[in-house]
Design an enzyme around this catalytic site. Structure first.
Site, PDB file in Angstrom:
ATOM      1  N   SER A  19       0.845  -1.193   0.000  1.00 36.16           N
ATOM      2  CA  SER A  19       0.000   0.000   0.000  1.00 36.16           C
ATOM      3  C   SER A  19       0.883   1.246   0.000  1.00 36.16           C
ATOM      4  CB  SER A  19      -0.906   0.004   1.229  1.00 36.16           C
ATOM      5  OG  SER A  19      -0.151   0.317   2.386  1.00 36.16           O
ATOM      6  N   ASP A  92      -1.249  -2.275  14.041  1.00 33.89           N
ATOM      7  CA  ASP A  92      -1.781  -3.504  13.448  1.00 33.89           C
ATOM      8  C   ASP A  92      -1.093  -4.755  13.981  1.00 33.89           C
ATOM      9  OD1 ASP A  92      -3.428  -1.944  11.832  1.00 33.89           O
ATOM     10  OD2 ASP A  92      -1.871  -1.745  10.307  1.00 33.89           O
ATOM     11  N   SER A 137     -13.479   0.576  11.785  1.00 32.71           N
ATOM     12  CA  SER A 137     -12.776   0.349  13.045  1.00 32.71           C
ATOM     13  C   SER A 137     -13.799   0.167  14.174  1.00 32.71           C
ATOM     14  CB  SER A 137     -11.865   1.548  13.333  1.00 32.71           C
ATOM     15  OG  SER A 137     -11.664   1.703  14.717  1.00 32.71           O
ATOM     16  N   ARG A 139     -13.225   0.186  17.269  1.00 31.28           N
ATOM     17  CA  ARG A 139     -12.954   1.196  18.301  1.00 31.28           C
ATOM     18  C   ARG A 139     -13.621   2.524  17.956  1.00 31.28           C
ATOM     19  NH1 ARG A 139      -9.431   5.543  18.085  1.00 31.28           N
ATOM     20  NH2 ARG A 139      -8.588   4.717  16.142  1.00 31.28           N
ATOM     21  N   ARG A 140     -13.373   3.022  16.740  1.00 25.73           N
ATOM     22  CA  ARG A 140     -13.942   4.332  16.382  1.00 25.73           C
ATOM     23  C   ARG A 140     -15.469   4.272  16.392  1.00 25.73           C
ATOM     24  NH1 ARG A 140      -9.519   4.596  11.701  1.00 25.73           N
ATOM     25  NH2 ARG A 140      -7.859   5.768  12.745  1.00 25.73           N
ATOM     26  N   ARG A 157     -13.998   0.453   4.165  1.00 23.31           N
ATOM     27  CA  ARG A 157     -12.650  -0.096   4.037  1.00 23.31           C
ATOM     28  C   ARG A 157     -11.949   0.522   2.839  1.00 23.31           C
ATOM     29  NH1 ARG A 157     -10.920  -5.962   3.935  1.00 23.31           N
ATOM     30  NH2 ARG A 157      -8.955  -4.833   3.931  1.00 23.31           N
ATOM     31  N   GLY A 158     -10.685   0.146   2.660  1.00 25.76           N
ATOM     32  CA  GLY A 158      -9.934   0.598   1.503  1.00 25.76           C
ATOM     33  C   GLY A 158      -8.937   1.683   1.860  1.00 25.76           C
ATOM     34  N   THR A 162      -9.919   5.481  -1.856  1.00 24.71           N
ATOM     35  CA  THR A 162     -11.214   4.800  -1.877  1.00 24.71           C
ATOM     36  C   THR A 162     -12.172   5.447  -0.892  1.00 24.71           C
ATOM     37  OG1 THR A 162      -9.959   2.784  -2.263  1.00 24.71           O
ATOM     38  CG2 THR A 162     -12.293   2.515  -1.743  1.00 24.71           C
ATOM     39  N   ARG A 163     -11.670   5.755   0.291  1.00 24.05           N
ATOM     40  CA  ARG A 163     -12.554   6.324   1.320  1.00 24.05           C
ATOM     41  C   ARG A 163     -12.999   7.731   0.944  1.00 24.05           C
ATOM     42  NH1 ARG A 163     -10.236   4.003   7.060  1.00 24.05           N
ATOM     43  NH2 ARG A 163      -9.019   2.302   6.157  1.00 24.05           N
TER      44      ARG A 163
HETATM   45  N1  LIG Z   1      -5.719  -0.237  10.470  1.00 26.70           N
HETATM   46  C1  LIG Z   1      -5.093   0.325   9.309  1.00 26.70           C
HETATM   47  C2  LIG Z   1      -4.040   1.308   9.655  1.00 26.70           C
HETATM   48  N2  LIG Z   1      -2.900   0.921  10.260  1.00 26.70           N
HETATM   49  C3  LIG Z   1      -2.136   2.025  10.494  1.00 26.70           C
HETATM   50  C4  LIG Z   1      -2.824   3.133   9.987  1.00 26.70           C
HETATM   51  C5  LIG Z   1      -2.383   4.532  10.035  1.00 26.70           C
HETATM   52  C6  LIG Z   1      -0.978   4.829  10.433  1.00 26.70           C
HETATM   53  C7  LIG Z   1      -0.643   4.607  11.872  1.00 26.70           C
HETATM   54  O1  LIG Z   1      -1.505   4.564  12.770  1.00 26.70           O
HETATM   55  O2  LIG Z   1       0.559   4.469  12.130  1.00 26.70           O
HETATM   56  C8  LIG Z   1      -4.022   2.679   9.434  1.00 26.70           C
HETATM   57  C9  LIG Z   1      -5.064   3.466   8.742  1.00 26.70           C
HETATM   58  C10 LIG Z   1      -5.865   4.395   9.601  1.00 26.70           C
HETATM   59  O3  LIG Z   1      -6.244   4.059  10.729  1.00 26.70           O
HETATM   60  O4  LIG Z   1      -6.176   5.500   9.122  1.00 26.70           O
END
Ligand SMILES: NCc1[nH]cc(CCC(=O)O)c1CC(=O)O
Length: 315
Positions: A19, A92, A137, A139-140, A157-158, A162-163
């Protein structure tokens, strides 16, 4: 100690997802290592590895189940020696690594906060009653619904493109992204603003990049030592101990943020019911060196308050 440094003929192989954000993080890692050891960029090779999480785009990640959806294939390549290091978004990463691998090198943390993203509204507080917001998410979603039970939350997602497209198509009126990702992609303007952690506490380790290696690879260990950021390490020690003691997976809404102030580490933690009907939070400080203990103690205190079944879905 003299380190047997990589050369263009024998480059250090950096494994990463493909990505745009993952590549930016891999390039940052390469540039920091090159600078620390005065090496040319071609003493490194960036190797893109596709993971299960990248391949499956049409289903929510939680339906796929299992841990390490974005890491399994990369860790396998490290264990067979195809690559030497792997660059990860720490948020992650599971709290435990597979046998034979070590994850103890962190780059300086970016902004850990969540970004508010919307074409229609300047801030979270401006979203009208009953509106639809997008996020995948847990959590969010739970954090939003606790404060705004009137909102509808849809899967989003994406990648960033995409978002943003989904927003302009009107699928939702707002979404949330990590500030860190936007900054590292050179797209900070996508955020209408950063959310105060008091309003939306970020995910554990959000904004931090970690670099994993083989446990028996002492040359790589010595190289990574030169770019490790101790301050980030202190924050993540507390946050990841908190997560580990909660047995956190991507299926449990958990937030945590540690911040250093002088010789003190402040840890804020939050656990939520997945349906967003209840949130429990805590805010404690301890000497920096006791961060992991602080994280474990906060997790135990929150679990005690939560009681059994807190993380179960109430259907
Ligand atoms: N779960 C996907 C993910 N893993 C890390 C990030 C962003 C970069 C970070 O937190 O270091 C993201 C995308 C997001 O939440 O916008």
């Amino acid at each position: 100690m003299t380190i047997d440094l990589p050369t263009p003929a024998r480059p250090l192989k950096i494994g990463t997802r493909g990505s745009p954000l993952a590549l930016a993080q891999a390039h940052e890692t390469r540039d920091r290592l090159a600078r620390a050891f005065d090496l040319p960029p071609d003493a490194f090779e960036v190797c893109v590895i596709q993971t299960t999480g990248d391949r499956v785009q049409d289903r929510p990640l939680k339906e796929l189940g299992g841990k390490g959806l974005f890491t399994r294939e990369i860790e396998a390549a490290m264990l067979t020696g195809q690559i030497d290091i792997a660059v990860h978004s720490m948020k992650d990463m599971p709290v435990l690594q597979p046998e034979g691998l070590v994850l103890d090198c962190y780059l300086p943390r970016e902004d850990p906060r969540d970004a508010f993203v919307s074409n229609l509204h300047a801030a979270l507080a401006d979203i009208p009653e009953g509106a639809t917001v997008g996020t995948s998410s847990l959590r969010r979603r739970a954090q939003l619904l606790v404060r705004r039970p009137d909102l509808t939350v849809v899967e989003f997602r994406g990648n960033v493109q995409t978002r943003l497209r989904k927003l302009s198509e009107g699928v939702a009126c707002a979404t949330f992204l990590a500030m860190a990702g936007l900054n590292r992609l050179g797209r900070p303007e996508v955020a209408r603003g950063a959310l105060d952690p008091a309003d939306m506490l970020p995910a554990v380790a959000q904004g931090a990049i970690g670099i994993e290696r083989r446990a028996d690879d002492s040359r790589t260990a010595a190289m990574l030592d030169a770019i490790h950021d101790q301050r980030t390490g202190e924050q993540l020690a507390a946050e990841r101990a908190f997560l580990a003691a909660l047995d956190g997976s991507c299926e449990t809404p958990i937030a945590g943020l540690a911040e250093r102030n002088g010789t003190t580490l402040r840890l804020r933690g939050e656990i939520l019911r997945p349906d967003g009907t209840e949130s429990l939070s805590d805010d404690q400080s301890a000497p920096v060196e006791d961060g992991a203990e602080l994280g474990r103690a906060m997790a135990a205190a929150l679990l005690e308050r939560a009681g059994p079944g807190f993380f179960d879905f109430r259907t």
